[in-house]
Design a protein around this motif. Structure first.
Motif, PDB file in Angstrom:
ATOM      1  N   MET A 195       0.826  -1.200   0.000  1.00  0.00           N
ATOM      2  CA  MET A 195       0.000   0.000   0.000  1.00  0.00           C
ATOM      3  C   MET A 195       0.869   1.262   0.000  1.00  0.00           C
ATOM      4  O   MET A 195       0.583   2.231  -0.709  1.00  0.00           O
ATOM      5  CB  MET A 195      -0.922   0.003   1.231  1.00  0.00           C
ATOM      6  CG  MET A 195      -1.873   1.189   1.289  1.00  0.00           C
ATOM      7  SD  MET A 195      -2.851   1.169   2.820  1.00  0.00           S
ATOM      8  CE  MET A 195      -3.744  -0.376   2.602  1.00  0.00           C
ATOM      9  N   VAL A 196       1.944   1.236   0.789  1.00  0.00           N
ATOM     10  CA  VAL A 196       2.853   2.383   0.859  1.00  0.00           C
ATOM     11  C   VAL A 196       3.473   2.646  -0.508  1.00  0.00           C
ATOM     12  O   VAL A 196       3.548   3.792  -0.958  1.00  0.00           O
ATOM     13  CB  VAL A 196       3.950   2.152   1.914  1.00  0.00           C
ATOM     14  CG1 VAL A 196       5.007   3.259   1.853  1.00  0.00           C
ATOM     15  CG2 VAL A 196       3.353   2.089   3.310  1.00  0.00           C
ATOM     16  N   LEU A 197       3.901   1.589  -1.179  1.00  0.00           N
ATOM     17  CA  LEU A 197       4.470   1.735  -2.524  1.00  0.00           C
ATOM     18  C   LEU A 197       3.436   2.303  -3.493  1.00  0.00           C
ATOM     19  O   LEU A 197       3.738   3.165  -4.322  1.00  0.00           O
ATOM     20  CB  LEU A 197       4.956   0.378  -3.045  1.00  0.00           C
ATOM     21  CG  LEU A 197       6.429   0.033  -2.849  1.00  0.00           C
ATOM     22  CD1 LEU A 197       6.729  -1.315  -3.469  1.00  0.00           C
ATOM     23  CD2 LEU A 197       7.346   1.105  -3.436  1.00  0.00           C
ATOM     24  N   LYS A 198       2.224   1.811  -3.387  1.00  0.00           N
ATOM     25  CA  LYS A 198       1.149   2.271  -4.263  1.00  0.00           C
ATOM     26  C   LYS A 198       0.891   3.763  -4.068  1.00  0.00           C
ATOM     27  O   LYS A 198       0.650   4.504  -5.033  1.00  0.00           O
ATOM     28  CB  LYS A 198      -0.117   1.467  -3.978  1.00  0.00           C
ATOM     29  CG  LYS A 198      -1.267   1.747  -4.927  1.00  0.00           C
ATOM     30  CD  LYS A 198      -2.459   0.850  -4.610  1.00  0.00           C
ATOM     31  CE  LYS A 198      -3.634   1.139  -5.548  1.00  0.00           C
ATOM     32  NZ  LYS A 198      -4.802   0.280  -5.230  1.00  0.00           N
ATOM     33  N   GLU A 199       0.955   4.214  -2.815  1.00  0.00           N
ATOM     34  CA  GLU A 199       0.755   5.635  -2.518  1.00  0.00           C
ATOM     35  C   GLU A 199       1.846   6.485  -3.157  1.00  0.00           C
ATOM     36  O   GLU A 199       1.575   7.544  -3.738  1.00  0.00           O
ATOM     37  CB  GLU A 199       0.727   5.852  -1.004  1.00  0.00           C
ATOM     38  CG  GLU A 199      -0.517   5.287  -0.332  1.00  0.00           C
ATOM     39  CD  GLU A 199      -0.427   5.277   1.181  1.00  0.00           C
ATOM     40  OE1 GLU A 199      -1.369   4.801   1.829  1.00  0.00           O
ATOM     41  OE2 GLU A 199       0.611   5.735   1.719  1.00  0.00           O
ATOM     42  N   HIS A 200       3.095   6.026  -3.050  1.00  0.00           N
ATOM     43  CA  HIS A 200       4.212   6.758  -3.653  1.00  0.00           C
ATOM     44  C   HIS A 200       4.080   6.789  -5.181  1.00  0.00           C
ATOM     45  O   HIS A 200       4.369   7.802  -5.810  1.00  0.00           O
ATOM     46  CB  HIS A 200       5.549   6.121  -3.260  1.00  0.00           C
ATOM     47  CG  HIS A 200       5.985   6.445  -1.865  1.00  0.00           C
ATOM     48  ND1 HIS A 200       5.574   5.718  -0.776  1.00  0.00           N
ATOM     49  CD2 HIS A 200       6.790   7.430  -1.377  1.00  0.00           C
ATOM     50  CE1 HIS A 200       6.111   6.233   0.322  1.00  0.00           C
ATOM     51  NE2 HIS A 200       6.851   7.273  -0.014  1.00  0.00           N
ATOM     52  N   LYS A 201       3.647   5.666  -5.748  1.00  0.00           N
ATOM     53  CA  LYS A 201       3.501   5.582  -7.202  1.00  0.00           C
ATOM     54  C   LYS A 201       2.427   6.575  -7.686  1.00  0.00           C
ATOM     55  O   LYS A 201       2.588   7.214  -8.736  1.00  0.00           O
ATOM     56  CB  LYS A 201       3.106   4.156  -7.587  1.00  0.00           C
ATOM     57  CG  LYS A 201       2.986   3.902  -9.098  1.00  0.00           C
ATOM     58  CD  LYS A 201       4.317   4.012  -9.813  1.00  0.00           C
ATOM     59  CE  LYS A 201       4.316   3.320 -11.166  1.00  0.00           C
ATOM     60  NZ  LYS A 201       3.236   3.740 -12.068  1.00  0.00           N
ATOM     61  N   ALA A 202       1.357   6.697  -6.924  1.00  0.00           N
ATOM     62  CA  ALA A 202       0.285   7.626  -7.297  1.00  0.00           C
ATOM     63  C   ALA A 202       0.791   9.066  -7.303  1.00  0.00           C
ATOM     64  O   ALA A 202       0.436   9.866  -8.181  1.00  0.00           O
ATOM     65  CB  ALA A 202      -0.897   7.480  -6.333  1.00  0.00           C
ATOM     66  N   ILE A 203       1.638   9.390  -6.326  1.00  0.00           N
ATOM     67  CA  ILE A 203       2.216  10.737  -6.263  1.00  0.00           C
ATOM     68  C   ILE A 203       3.120  10.972  -7.475  1.00  0.00           C
ATOM     69  O   ILE A 203       3.008  12.001  -8.165  1.00  0.00           O
ATOM     70  CB  ILE A 203       3.029  10.929  -4.966  1.00  0.00           C
ATOM     71  CG1 ILE A 203       2.123  10.810  -3.741  1.00  0.00           C
ATOM     72  CG2 ILE A 203       3.744  12.282  -4.975  1.00  0.00           C
ATOM     73  CD1 ILE A 203       2.878  10.673  -2.428  1.00  0.00           C
ATOM     74  N   TYR A 204       3.997  10.015  -7.740  1.00  0.00           N
ATOM     75  CA  TYR A 204       4.930  10.149  -8.868  1.00  0.00           C
ATOM     76  C   TYR A 204       4.183  10.270 -10.199  1.00  0.00           C
ATOM     77  O   TYR A 204       4.494  11.153 -11.017  1.00  0.00           O
ATOM     78  CB  TYR A 204       5.887   8.954  -8.909  1.00  0.00           C
ATOM     79  CG  TYR A 204       6.592   8.818 -10.238  1.00  0.00           C
ATOM     80  CD1 TYR A 204       7.437   9.818 -10.712  1.00  0.00           C
ATOM     81  CD2 TYR A 204       6.381   7.696 -11.047  1.00  0.00           C
ATOM     82  CE1 TYR A 204       8.064   9.709 -11.941  1.00  0.00           C
ATOM     83  CE2 TYR A 204       7.000   7.580 -12.282  1.00  0.00           C
ATOM     84  CZ  TYR A 204       7.833   8.598 -12.720  1.00  0.00           C
ATOM     85  OH  TYR A 204       8.438   8.495 -13.954  1.00  0.00           O
ATOM     86  N   ASP A 205       3.206   9.415 -10.416  1.00  0.00           N
ATOM     87  CA  ASP A 205       2.452   9.426 -11.681  1.00  0.00           C
ATOM     88  C   ASP A 205       1.773  10.779 -11.897  1.00  0.00           C
ATOM     89  O   ASP A 205       1.774  11.310 -13.015  1.00  0.00           O
ATOM     90  CB  ASP A 205       1.402   8.315 -11.693  1.00  0.00           C
ATOM     91  CG  ASP A 205       2.001   6.942 -11.933  1.00  0.00           C
ATOM     92  OD1 ASP A 205       3.151   6.873 -12.413  1.00  0.00           O
ATOM     93  OD2 ASP A 205       1.322   5.939 -11.638  1.00  0.00           O
ATOM     94  N   ALA A 206       1.174  11.329 -10.829  1.00  0.00           N
ATOM     95  CA  ALA A 206       0.476  12.606 -10.955  1.00  0.00           C
ATOM     96  C   ALA A 206       1.455  13.733 -11.281  1.00  0.00           C
ATOM     97  O   ALA A 206       1.162  14.596 -12.123  1.00  0.00           O
ATOM     98  CB  ALA A 206      -0.281  12.915  -9.667  1.00  0.00           C
ATOM     99  N   ILE A 207       2.620  13.727 -10.632  1.00  0.00           N
ATOM    100  CA  ILE A 207       3.631  14.762 -10.902  1.00  0.00           C
ATOM    101  C   ILE A 207       4.155  14.613 -12.326  1.00  0.00           C
ATOM    102  O   ILE A 207       4.272  15.595 -13.064  1.00  0.00           O
ATOM    103  CB  ILE A 207       4.778  14.675  -9.875  1.00  0.00           C
ATOM    104  CG1 ILE A 207       4.269  15.072  -8.490  1.00  0.00           C
ATOM    105  CG2 ILE A 207       5.942  15.586 -10.287  1.00  0.00           C
ATOM    106  CD1 ILE A 207       5.284  14.877  -7.376  1.00  0.00           C
ATOM    107  N   LYS A 208       4.435  13.395 -12.733  1.00  0.00           N
ATOM    108  CA  LYS A 208       4.954  13.133 -14.084  1.00  0.00           C
ATOM    109  C   LYS A 208       3.968  13.602 -15.154  1.00  0.00           C
ATOM    110  O   LYS A 208       4.368  14.155 -16.186  1.00  0.00           O
ATOM    111  CB  LYS A 208       5.228  11.634 -14.244  1.00  0.00           C
ATOM    112  CG  LYS A 208       5.738  11.231 -15.625  1.00  0.00           C
ATOM    113  CD  LYS A 208       5.887   9.718 -15.729  1.00  0.00           C
ATOM    114  CE  LYS A 208       4.550   9.020 -15.671  1.00  0.00           C
ATOM    115  NZ  LYS A 208       4.630   7.563 -15.898  1.00  0.00           N
ATOM    116  N   ASN A 209       2.683  13.418 -14.887  1.00  0.00           N
ATOM    117  CA  ASN A 209       1.644  13.783 -15.853  1.00  0.00           C
ATOM    118  C   ASN A 209       1.240  15.250 -15.763  1.00  0.00           C
ATOM    119  O   ASN A 209       0.369  15.703 -16.515  1.00  0.00           O
ATOM    120  CB  ASN A 209       0.410  12.902 -15.650  1.00  0.00           C
ATOM    121  CG  ASN A 209       0.696  11.436 -15.955  1.00  0.00           C
ATOM    122  OD1 ASN A 209       1.544  11.133 -16.790  1.00  0.00           O
ATOM    123  ND2 ASN A 209      -0.001  10.536 -15.269  1.00  0.00           N
TER     124      ASN A 209
END
Length: 231
Positions: A195-209
């Motif tokens: 879950m922690v990894l998923k949260e970080h991935k969501a942050i990264y994806d939003a910033i990247k996009n």
């Protein structure tokens, strides 16, 4: 034959635990007076000094107000904040860390927003690299506190605000210690680590996009999750 010493539960924590139950059940409302020191001691079959200690600790973290000659009153604060601070007392967590988490939420939520707007290609690449390192740490069942901190620092740099970046550097040692403790408990629960990894991935994806509002919300969800897992 060696034995580990038995840790004795501090009586004041049990008193605080029972007061939390009354607050959660609505028997003690925000702004309301708590039972007197004498009545509480008699009801719980504990010494008045233990009750005094419980009241003193609750006052030190801003949960209650002790009015001389009147009594002890539950402060009229946000209900969730009151419960969070009481949980910190019960679990022996430093309230400074709880306050640090609140500050991080206030600061990093908008930091992610600006990173999505202002981050250049190199800065976004650095966030991606930090995320991959965090992912590798999780795969190897490592604590990952350093990698976690590096991820958040990369976002602070991408936000394009030198003051935000300096504040994050100033807080880095405190943040690192908080991450070590919270991630230590995460290691023992595979679903939580995922879950922690998923949260970080969501942050990264939003910033990247370049999705600033989504990045802000993803950061808020993550840091609120950190606080709940920590407590």
């Amino acid at each position: 034959m060696d034995f580990s010493p038995v840790k004795k539960q501090r009586v004041y924590r049990e008193i605080v635990r029972q007061l939390r139950k009354k607050i959660e059940e609505g028997e003690i409302a925000l702004g309301e007076q708590l039972p007197s020191e004498r009545n509480l001691a008699e009801s719980l079959s504990v010494s008045r000094s233990s009750v005094k200690e419980a009241f003193s600790v609750l006052e030190s973290v801003g949960v209650v107000e002790i009015k001389q000659g009147s009594g002890v009153y539950l402060r009229n604060n946000n209900h969730n904040d009151v419960i969070a601070k009481i949980n910190a007392i019960i679990h022996g967590v430093s309230v400074d860390i709880v306050e640090l988490m609140e500050f991080r939420l206030a600061l990093e939520r908008d930091t992610a927003y600006y990173a999505a707007i202002r981050g250049n290609r190199e800065e976004i690449s650095n966030i991606a690299s930090a995320y991959r390192n965090l992912e590798m740490a999780a795969e190897q069942n490592e604590n990952g506190a350093e990698e976690d901190l590096a991820f958040h620092m990369a976002i602070a740099r991408a936000a394009g605000n030198s003051i935000v970046e300096r504040v994050m550097y100033m807080l880095s040692s405190e943040v690192r210690e908080g991450l070590k403790e919270s991630r230590e408990s995460t290691l023992h629960v595979p679903a939580r680590s995922s879950m922690v990894l998923k949260e970080h991935k969501a942050i990264y994806d939003a910033i990247k996009n370049g999705s600033a509002n989504i990045a802000r919300e993803a950061m808020a969800v993550h840091l609120e999750g950190v606080r709940k897992r920590y407590l």
